[in-house]
Design a protein around this motif. Structure first.
Motif, PDB file in Angstrom:
ATOM      1  N   LYS A  81     -16.407   7.169   7.874  1.00 31.50           N
ATOM      2  CA  LYS A  81     -15.482   6.968   8.983  1.00 31.50           C
ATOM      3  C   LYS A  81     -14.585   5.779   8.628  1.00 31.50           C
ATOM      4  O   LYS A  81     -15.034   4.632   8.616  1.00 31.50           O
ATOM      5  N   LEU A  82     -13.321   6.060   8.321  1.00 33.93           N
ATOM      6  CA  LEU A  82     -12.389   5.018   7.908  1.00 33.93           C
ATOM      7  C   LEU A  82     -11.629   4.471   9.112  1.00 33.93           C
ATOM      8  O   LEU A  82     -10.917   5.208   9.801  1.00 33.93           O
ATOM      9  N   PHE A  83     -11.783   3.176   9.359  1.00 33.74           N
ATOM     10  CA  PHE A  83     -11.003   2.458  10.352  1.00 33.74           C
ATOM     11  C   PHE A  83      -9.992   1.628   9.555  1.00 33.74           C
ATOM     12  O   PHE A  83     -10.314   0.569   9.026  1.00 33.74           O
ATOM     13  N   ILE A  84      -8.774   2.157   9.443  1.00 34.52           N
ATOM     14  CA  ILE A  84      -7.800   1.589   8.518  1.00 34.52           C
ATOM     15  C   ILE A  84      -6.891   0.603   9.249  1.00 34.52           C
ATOM     16  O   ILE A  84      -6.323   0.915  10.295  1.00 34.52           O
ATOM     17  N   VAL A  85      -6.781  -0.596   8.669  1.00 35.62           N
ATOM     18  CA  VAL A  85      -5.993  -1.675   9.257  1.00 35.62           C
ATOM     19  C   VAL A  85      -4.580  -1.655   8.669  1.00 35.62           C
ATOM     20  O   VAL A  85      -4.413  -1.694   7.448  1.00 35.62           O
ATOM     21  N   PHE A  86      -3.587  -1.623   9.566  1.00 35.95           N
ATOM     22  CA  PHE A  86      -2.181  -1.617   9.168  1.00 35.95           C
ATOM     23  C   PHE A  86      -1.460  -2.819   9.781  1.00 35.95           C
ATOM     24  O   PHE A  86      -1.836  -3.300  10.859  1.00 35.95           O
ATOM     25  N   GLY A  87      -0.421  -3.283   9.110  1.00 34.59           N
ATOM     26  CA  GLY A  87       0.476  -4.246   9.715  1.00 34.59           C
ATOM     27  C   GLY A  87       1.332  -3.569  10.780  1.00 34.59           C
ATOM     28  O   GLY A  87       1.255  -2.347  10.966  1.00 34.59           O
ATOM     29  N   ASN A  88       2.180  -4.350  11.439  1.00 33.00           N
ATOM     30  CA  ASN A  88       2.979  -3.786  12.527  1.00 33.00           C
ATOM     31  C   ASN A  88       4.460  -3.655  12.186  1.00 33.00           C
ATOM     32  O   ASN A  88       5.299  -3.523  13.073  1.00 33.00           O
ATOM     33  N   THR A  89       4.796  -3.671  10.892  1.00 27.97           N
ATOM     34  CA  THR A  89       6.188  -3.468  10.497  1.00 27.97           C
ATOM     35  C   THR A  89       6.512  -1.977  10.471  1.00 27.97           C
ATOM     36  O   THR A  89       5.612  -1.130  10.496  1.00 27.97           O
ATOM     37  N   GLU A  90       7.782  -1.669  10.395  1.00 28.98           N
ATOM     38  CA  GLU A  90       8.204  -0.259  10.342  1.00 28.98           C
ATOM     39  C   GLU A  90       7.601   0.443   9.134  1.00 28.98           C
ATOM     40  O   GLU A  90       7.157   1.598   9.224  1.00 28.98           O
ATOM     41  N   LYS A  91       7.563  -0.239   7.992  1.00 28.86           N
ATOM     42  CA  LYS A  91       6.990   0.350   6.782  1.00 28.86           C
ATOM     43  C   LYS A  91       5.494   0.614   6.958  1.00 28.86           C
ATOM     44  O   LYS A  91       4.981   1.669   6.562  1.00 28.86           O
ATOM     45  N   ASP A  92       4.785  -0.344   7.552  1.00 29.21           N
ATOM     46  CA  ASP A  92       3.347  -0.180   7.775  1.00 29.21           C
ATOM     47  C   ASP A  92       3.066   0.990   8.717  1.00 29.21           C
ATOM     48  O   ASP A  92       2.147   1.787   8.486  1.00 29.21           O
ATOM     49  N   LEU A  93       3.835   1.074   9.782  1.00 30.65           N
ATOM     50  CA  LEU A  93       3.614   2.145  10.755  1.00 30.65           C
ATOM     51  C   LEU A  93       3.970   3.508  10.170  1.00 30.65           C
ATOM     52  O   LEU A  93       3.353   4.525  10.514  1.00 30.65           O
ATOM     53  N   GLY A  94       4.941   3.526   9.260  1.00 35.34           N
ATOM     54  CA  GLY A  94       5.255   4.770   8.554  1.00 35.34           C
ATOM     55  C   GLY A  94       4.081   5.223   7.687  1.00 35.34           C
ATOM     56  O   GLY A  94       3.760   6.418   7.612  1.00 35.34           O
ATOM     57  N   LEU A  95       3.434   4.246   7.039  1.00 35.60           N
ATOM     58  CA  LEU A  95       2.249   4.561   6.240  1.00 35.60           C
ATOM     59  C   LEU A  95       1.124   5.084   7.137  1.00 35.60           C
ATOM     60  O   LEU A  95       0.427   6.044   6.780  1.00 35.60           O
ATOM     61  N   LYS A  96       0.962   4.482   8.306  1.00 38.34           N
ATOM     62  CA  LYS A  96      -0.068   4.945   9.245  1.00 38.34           C
ATOM     63  C   LYS A  96       0.148   6.411   9.599  1.00 38.34           C
ATOM     64  O   LYS A  96      -0.793   7.210   9.609  1.00 38.34           O
TER      65      LYS A  96
ATOM     66  N   THR B 161       0.823  -1.212   0.000  1.00 35.51           N
ATOM     67  CA  THR B 161       0.000   0.000   0.000  1.00 35.51           C
ATOM     68  C   THR B 161       0.857   1.262   0.000  1.00 35.51           C
ATOM     69  O   THR B 161       0.565   2.235  -0.699  1.00 35.51           O
ATOM     70  N   ALA B 162       1.927   1.259   0.783  1.00 42.56           N
ATOM     71  CA  ALA B 162       2.784   2.442   0.874  1.00 42.56           C
ATOM     72  C   ALA B 162       3.384   2.803  -0.484  1.00 42.56           C
ATOM     73  O   ALA B 162       3.541   3.990  -0.807  1.00 42.56           O
ATOM     74  N   ASP B 163       3.684   1.789  -1.292  1.00 45.24           N
ATOM     75  CA  ASP B 163       4.288   2.034  -2.606  1.00 45.24           C
ATOM     76  C   ASP B 163       3.294   2.693  -3.566  1.00 45.24           C
ATOM     77  O   ASP B 163       3.704   3.388  -4.495  1.00 45.24           O
ATOM     78  N   LEU B 164       2.009   2.451  -3.360  1.00 50.09           N
ATOM     79  CA  LEU B 164       0.974   2.981  -4.256  1.00 50.09           C
ATOM     80  C   LEU B 164       0.255   4.193  -3.668  1.00 50.09           C
ATOM     81  O   LEU B 164      -0.645   4.739  -4.301  1.00 50.09           O
ATOM     82  N   TYR B 165       0.653   4.607  -2.484  1.00 53.94           N
ATOM     83  CA  TYR B 165      -0.121   5.591  -1.740  1.00 53.94           C
ATOM     84  C   TYR B 165      -0.249   6.932  -2.458  1.00 53.94           C
ATOM     85  O   TYR B 165      -1.337   7.531  -2.496  1.00 53.94           O
ATOM     86  N   ALA B 166       0.824   7.397  -3.051  1.00 57.62           N
ATOM     87  CA  ALA B 166       0.796   8.713  -3.702  1.00 57.62           C
ATOM     88  C   ALA B 166      -0.285   8.776  -4.778  1.00 57.62           C
ATOM     89  O   ALA B 166      -1.008   9.766  -4.899  1.00 57.62           O
ATOM     90  N   GLY B 167      -0.419   7.692  -5.546  1.00 58.76           N
ATOM     91  CA  GLY B 167      -1.412   7.678  -6.609  1.00 58.76           C
ATOM     92  C   GLY B 167      -2.831   7.461  -6.126  1.00 58.76           C
ATOM     93  O   GLY B 167      -3.789   7.741  -6.849  1.00 58.76           O
ATOM     94  N   ALA B 168      -2.977   6.953  -4.897  1.00 58.64           N
ATOM     95  CA  ALA B 168      -4.310   6.645  -4.370  1.00 58.64           C
ATOM     96  C   ALA B 168      -4.879   7.745  -3.489  1.00 58.64           C
ATOM     97  O   ALA B 168      -6.073   7.712  -3.150  1.00 58.64           O
ATOM     98  N   LYS B 169      -4.075   8.719  -3.095  1.00 55.94           N
ATOM     99  CA  LYS B 169      -4.503   9.727  -2.125  1.00 55.94           C
ATOM    100  C   LYS B 169      -5.771  10.467  -2.551  1.00 55.94           C
ATOM    101  O   LYS B 169      -6.664  10.709  -1.730  1.00 55.94           O
TER     102      LYS B 169
END
Length: 481
Positions: free
Chosen positions: A87-102, A67-75
């Protein structure tokens, strides 16, 4: 452990008018009870009424490892959903990359419901982890959604567990595993190419004799044309089978596919032109269907090189493609959502026939993607046909019936051209499209690689895209030209 960040974690009261789960069997979807939101006419005013129903919906939104790799185009699309009051309840993984996206999505104001953090890396347990985290919030969700291909099996599973609007888990698994999709379609007498699965090198000669050359090797579940190869000779089949087995154990596109058995799929190489057929379905009723022409891929890989909308093919051929694609979507068990169906139109001698003076062939399925297509799919359908696939996709996830207004004729014509790298090496220029950027028909251009970057060409595997251009015309033929 799961983590939760919400703006208001009070338990939401049950809503008596909650839309019932839609993955029950519908024996004849054309005879559903009259629903004014679906059958009352596809007008702009009624579309606004449907969109207004998004306000206040609580949507469980799944991300994944890319998701992080595609985020700019999806914003832009996410921003539009948020602007409707969802109301968006967005589910993220717990890796450093996922938390950066959060953190990025928090800064952009997209966590309007909250962030849910859990372990999504474990392919066998991720759906249970997400379910536990969702239940822990105490929120009574109205729907579950993700725009990403690899997450769709989780969407069906969670919809069933949480009793939310949606398709069955089985339908998503049928579509995501291309081998199973072919088996299901074949069992329902839908024309299909010859196919099989190769478990070991010992079976290669059998399948070459059964299917014939050229043939295609590909993973049973993947994405973005990775690992898909055309094999012209027996030696190529053996070599690429070994290469693909290695890829399937190292590439996360293949190793993270919840609910899928990963095998090497072998199938007949389908001749003819390729098409994308975009479908919107509501409560079992198809409310929109459109055909986009694909241009020849960069063989021996299957990387896309361009497309145009609307189609330049005859109304008869387009209707064949629509009817066939809808038949495939229904055969797999779907009743609602957005679908991006990829087909080829075979003109092999045993499939060709004449009808009313026109020589016709047979559509054959490549795959059914139970989500909006990527690339220019959203832009093409919205600007050429006046239909926002993403908005309608989100509405179906929330149980809102859809029937978008559609023009009687295309609004305009668009074509895109993807410049593929032919030879591996170093890019030596930056502004190498300067000779065409002032063309009056050019809508946009984008470089995918900068000067000094090492780029991969066809000579070393799946090539990279170097740039994309989009042009417009008064007709599809003009846009293509």
């Amino acid at each position: 452990m799961v983590g939760l960040v919400v703006e208001n974690n009070a338990v939401v009261e049950n809503i008596s008018t909650k839309v019932q789960h839609l993955n029950k069997n519908i024996s004849n979807p054309e005879q559903l009870d009259f629903n004014p939101l679906v059958n009352g006419g596809a007008t702009a005013e009624e579309q606004e009424r449907r969109i207004e129903k998004l306000n206040g919906k609580k949507l469980l939104w799944l991300t994944c490892h890319y998701t992080a790799d595609l985020y700019a185009g999806a914003k832009g699309r996410i921003e539009n959903v948020v602007s409707q009051g969802v109301k968006l309840f967005i589910v993220f993984g717990n890796t450093e990359k996922d938390l950066g996206l959060k953190d990025r999505m928090q800064a952009d104001g997209f966590l309007t419901g909250g962030a849910i953090v859990c372990d999504m890396a474990d392919v066998d347990n991720c759906v249970q982890n997400i379910y536990d985290a969702a239940v822990e919030t105490g929120v009574d969700f109205d729907g579950v959604f993700s725009p990403h291909e690899q997450v769709q099996t989780l969407i069906g599973d969670l919809a069933e567990r949480l009793n939310l609007p949606g398709n069955s888990k089985a339908a998503y698994c049928n579509a995501r595993d291309k081998r199973v999709a072919r088996e299901v379609c074949q069992s329902k007498n839908i024309p299909s190419p010859r196919f099989g699965k190769i478990k070991s090198e010992d079976e290669i000669d059998y399948f070459i004799d059964y299917i014939g050359l050229p043939l295609v090797l590909k993973p049973s579940a993947g994405g973005a044309s990775e690992g898909v190869y055309k094999c012209r000779t027996r030696n190529e089949v053996y070599k690429l089978f070994d290469d693909l087995q290695t890829e399937m154990t190292t590439n996360k596109v293949f190793t993270w596919n919840p609910g899928c058995e990963m095998v090497v799929l072998v199938e007949e190489y389908i001749d003819g032109e390729e098409f994308d057929i975009d479908i919107l379905m509501s409560n079992g009723v198809v409310v929109y269907c459109n055909v986009t022409d694909n241009w020849p891929t960069m063989e021996p890989t299957f990387l896309e090189t361009g497309s145009n909308c609307p189609s330049t093919f005859s109304a008869t051929v387009q209707q064949q493609l629509k009817d066939y694609s809808i038949q495939c979507v229904r055969a797999l068990g779907f009743v609602q959502g957005a679908f991006h169906v990829e087909c080829k139109y075979s003109m092999k001698e045993h499939r060709v026939y004449e009808s009313e003076g026109e020589i016709l062939g047979q559509p054959l399925l490549i795959e059914v993607n139970p989500r909006m297509g990527g690339g220019r799919t959203h832009k093409f359908n919205k600007e050429c046909m006046g239909v926002d696939l993403f908005d309608n996709f989100v509405m179906t996830a929330c149980g809102i019936p859809i029937n978008p207004p559609k023009p009687s004729e295309p609004i305009l014509a668009l074509a895109d051209y993807d410049v593929c790298c032919e030879v591996t090496g170093t890019l030596v220029e930056d502004d190498w499209l300067s000779n065409v950027t002032d063309h009056p028909n050019l809508v946009s251009h984008k470089y995918h690689a900068k000067k000094g970057k090492q780029v991969k060409g066809c000579d070393t595997g799946l090539p990279e895209w170097l740039a994309t251009l989009i042009v417009r015309g008064d007709s599809a033929d003009e846009a293509v030209e």
